[in-house]
Design a protein around this motif. Structure first.
Motif, PDB file in Angstrom:
ATOM      1  N   ASP A 138       0.831  -1.205   0.000  1.00  0.00           N
ATOM      2  CA  ASP A 138       0.000   0.000   0.000  1.00  0.00           C
ATOM      3  C   ASP A 138       0.870   1.261   0.000  1.00  0.00           C
ATOM      4  O   ASP A 138       2.109   1.191  -0.070  1.00  0.00           O
ATOM      5  CB  ASP A 138      -0.995  -0.016   1.162  1.00  0.00           C
ATOM      6  CG  ASP A 138      -0.360   0.138   2.541  1.00  0.00           C
ATOM      7  OD1 ASP A 138       0.839   0.482   2.639  1.00  0.00           O
ATOM      8  OD2 ASP A 138      -1.077  -0.090   3.544  1.00  0.00           O
ATOM      9  N   ALA A 139       0.229   2.418   0.108  1.00  0.00           N
ATOM     10  CA  ALA A 139       0.929   3.698   0.005  1.00  0.00           C
ATOM     11  C   ALA A 139       1.867   3.954   1.180  1.00  0.00           C
ATOM     12  O   ALA A 139       2.793   4.763   1.078  1.00  0.00           O
ATOM     13  CB  ALA A 139      -0.092   4.835  -0.109  1.00  0.00           C
ATOM     14  N   GLY A 141       7.000  -1.300  -4.052  1.00  0.00           N
ATOM     15  CA  GLY A 141       6.561  -0.323  -3.079  1.00  0.00           C
ATOM     16  C   GLY A 141       6.923   1.099  -3.457  1.00  0.00           C
ATOM     17  O   GLY A 141       7.695   1.344  -4.396  1.00  0.00           O
ATOM     18  N   PRO A 142       6.404   2.093  -2.712  1.00  0.00           N
ATOM     19  CA  PRO A 142       6.732   3.496  -2.976  1.00  0.00           C
ATOM     20  C   PRO A 142       8.229   3.786  -2.902  1.00  0.00           C
ATOM     21  O   PRO A 142       8.724   4.707  -3.555  1.00  0.00           O
ATOM     22  CB  PRO A 142       5.966   4.245  -1.873  1.00  0.00           C
ATOM     23  CG  PRO A 142       4.836   3.341  -1.520  1.00  0.00           C
ATOM     24  CD  PRO A 142       5.374   1.947  -1.663  1.00  0.00           C
ATOM     25  N   TYR A 165       9.010  -6.676  -3.895  1.00  0.00           N
ATOM     26  CA  TYR A 165       8.614  -7.753  -2.996  1.00  0.00           C
ATOM     27  C   TYR A 165       8.168  -8.928  -3.860  1.00  0.00           C
ATOM     28  O   TYR A 165       7.239  -8.802  -4.663  1.00  0.00           O
ATOM     29  CB  TYR A 165       7.493  -7.294  -2.069  1.00  0.00           C
ATOM     30  CG  TYR A 165       7.914  -6.128  -1.201  1.00  0.00           C
ATOM     31  CD1 TYR A 165       8.490  -6.333   0.045  1.00  0.00           C
ATOM     32  CD2 TYR A 165       7.756  -4.816  -1.650  1.00  0.00           C
ATOM     33  CE1 TYR A 165       8.892  -5.262   0.832  1.00  0.00           C
ATOM     34  CE2 TYR A 165       8.162  -3.742  -0.870  1.00  0.00           C
ATOM     35  CZ  TYR A 165       8.728  -3.967   0.364  1.00  0.00           C
ATOM     36  OH  TYR A 165       9.134  -2.906   1.130  1.00  0.00           O
ATOM     37  N   ALA A 166       8.839 -10.058  -3.713  1.00  0.00           N
ATOM     38  CA  ALA A 166       8.615 -11.214  -4.566  1.00  0.00           C
ATOM     39  C   ALA A 166       8.058 -12.377  -3.751  1.00  0.00           C
ATOM     40  O   ALA A 166       8.654 -12.781  -2.746  1.00  0.00           O
ATOM     41  CB  ALA A 166       9.924 -11.630  -5.245  1.00  0.00           C
ATOM     42  N   ALA A 167       6.911 -12.909  -4.182  1.00  0.00           N
ATOM     43  CA  ALA A 167       6.264 -14.040  -3.519  1.00  0.00           C
ATOM     44  C   ALA A 167       6.628 -15.323  -4.249  1.00  0.00           C
ATOM     45  O   ALA A 167       6.498 -15.407  -5.472  1.00  0.00           O
ATOM     46  CB  ALA A 167       4.751 -13.842  -3.511  1.00  0.00           C
ATOM     47  N   GLU A 168       7.057 -16.325  -3.479  1.00  0.00           N
ATOM     48  CA  GLU A 168       7.539 -17.567  -4.075  1.00  0.00           C
ATOM     49  C   GLU A 168       6.694 -18.763  -3.615  1.00  0.00           C
ATOM     50  O   GLU A 168       6.336 -18.861  -2.447  1.00  0.00           O
ATOM     51  CB  GLU A 168       8.992 -17.821  -3.679  1.00  0.00           C
ATOM     52  CG  GLU A 168       9.967 -16.762  -4.171  1.00  0.00           C
ATOM     53  CD  GLU A 168      11.352 -17.014  -3.622  1.00  0.00           C
ATOM     54  OE1 GLU A 168      12.059 -17.889  -4.162  1.00  0.00           O
ATOM     55  OE2 GLU A 168      11.725 -16.353  -2.628  1.00  0.00           O
ATOM     56  N   ALA A 197      15.757  -4.359  -2.069  1.00  0.00           N
ATOM     57  CA  ALA A 197      15.817  -2.910  -1.935  1.00  0.00           C
ATOM     58  C   ALA A 197      16.748  -2.319  -2.977  1.00  0.00           C
ATOM     59  O   ALA A 197      17.785  -2.920  -3.313  1.00  0.00           O
ATOM     60  CB  ALA A 197      16.311  -2.536  -0.540  1.00  0.00           C
ATOM     61  N   PRO A 198      16.438  -1.120  -3.511  1.00  0.00           N
ATOM     62  CA  PRO A 198      17.361  -0.477  -4.451  1.00  0.00           C
ATOM     63  C   PRO A 198      18.701  -0.215  -3.794  1.00  0.00           C
ATOM     64  O   PRO A 198      18.772   0.155  -2.610  1.00  0.00           O
ATOM     65  CB  PRO A 198      16.650   0.834  -4.799  1.00  0.00           C
ATOM     66  CG  PRO A 198      15.217   0.630  -4.428  1.00  0.00           C
ATOM     67  CD  PRO A 198      15.231  -0.321  -3.271  1.00  0.00           C
TER      68      PRO A 198
END
Length: 300
Positions: A52-53, A279-280, A285-288, A298-299
């Motif tokens: 979400d935001a 995300g913002p 986020y990767a679901a396996e 994360a960047p």
């Protein structure tokens, strides 16, 4: 843009991208300490994730506590959904912050508000069909800025269904096959700012692109097998390819800009990466499925 011009543009981009073999690595690092599950809690097969935001992350998995909300640091906020879903699959936020879940073996999609309360149900639980108000193993949802939405439907049916914001049927298109506008497991769906609809045609190993009325525009056969699709506000396309255990970044022309991940069990590796969300902060986020987890990239 005319249909012929759009097809020419997408086709040219696909040929260009197919010729490229050395895609750059995307500049992300895995956060191996994210998330922080309480003692005794565990994910099982994890097909869905949404953000979400506030950068709260919602994981949708096939065990106890089927929807788990995490804050941006990975701490559990709450959970719900036990007994509601037969087989969790896709999870998305709409433009107003409502959370939608696709239950593929329950044959329903469910709209929930910020407190997890059910506000709308489409389909009949445990009743499969191919009518204006039934599904056969739906997989994913995507939303227009005005709130209309698309459902990819799915493992049993081979179509995309469009509804109004109020849940009224508008149209459906697609059938089983490998031709233009046909599907062999429509597994993911997303919409860009221009209203184009991107469908992950998983077992045909291609992405198909349509206009908002379901008219075929183009297909990308060079991207692998699209299991999950996320389009960011700057209109970058992130696509998880569960067959090849990787995440790709593309532009709207279909050119591949980079790749993330490799096959394996360790942090940063992937095994049947199923769906994803961005995300913002730009974190992925990767679901396996096989690794029973959600990973945060994360960047750098």
């Amino acid at each position: 843009m005319s249909r012929s011009r759009a097809i020419a543009l997408f086709t040219a981009a696909a040929l260009c991208a197919r010729a490229q073999t050395n895609w750059p690595a995307l500049p992300y690092r895995v956060d191996a300490d994210w998330p922080r599950l309480p003692a005794g809690w565990t994910f099982e097969e994890t097909p869905g994730v949404a953000v979400d935001a506030r950068e709260h992350v919602f994981a949708f998995h096939r065990g106890r506590h089927s929807i788990i909300e995490f804050d941006r640091d990975g701490n559990v906020v709450r959970s719900w959904g036990d007994g509601t879903f037969v087989r969790p699959h896709g999870l998305r936020f709409d433009t107003e912050g409502n959370l939608w879940a696709a239950d593929d073996q329950g044959h329903i999609v469910v709209k929930m508000d910020a407190l997890g309360r059910v506000r709308m149900v489409l389909g009949r639980k445990n009743t499969k069909g191919e009518t204006n108000d039934t599904f056969n193993r739906p997989t994913d949802l995507a939303f227009t800025p005005g709130g209309d939405f698309y459902v990819s439907d799915g493992y049993g049916n081979s179509r995309v269904v469009k509804f109004t914001k109020e849940g009224k049927f508008i149209r459906a298109w697609g059938k089983k096959g490998s031709g233009e506008g046909e599907f062999n497991l429509p597994h993911a769906v997303a919409v860009d700012k221009s209203g184009r609809v991107y469908v992950g045609d998983r077992e045909n190993h291609r992405m198909q692109i349509f206009d908002s009325d379901g008219r075929f525009l183009a297909q990308w056969k060079h991207v692998g097998s699209p299991w999950g699709i996320a389009i960011t506000p700057d209109e970058s396309i992130f696509m998880c390819d569960g067959h090849n255990n990787r995440i790709l970044k593309l532009n709207l022309k279909g050119e591949i800009l980079g790749v993330l991940g490799s096959a394996g069990k360790l942090p940063g590796q992937l095994d049947f990466v199923h769906h994803m969300a961005v995300g913002p902060s730009g974190s992925i986020y990767a679901a396996e499925i096989k690794n029973w987890r959600v990973q945060k990239f994360a960047p750098r």
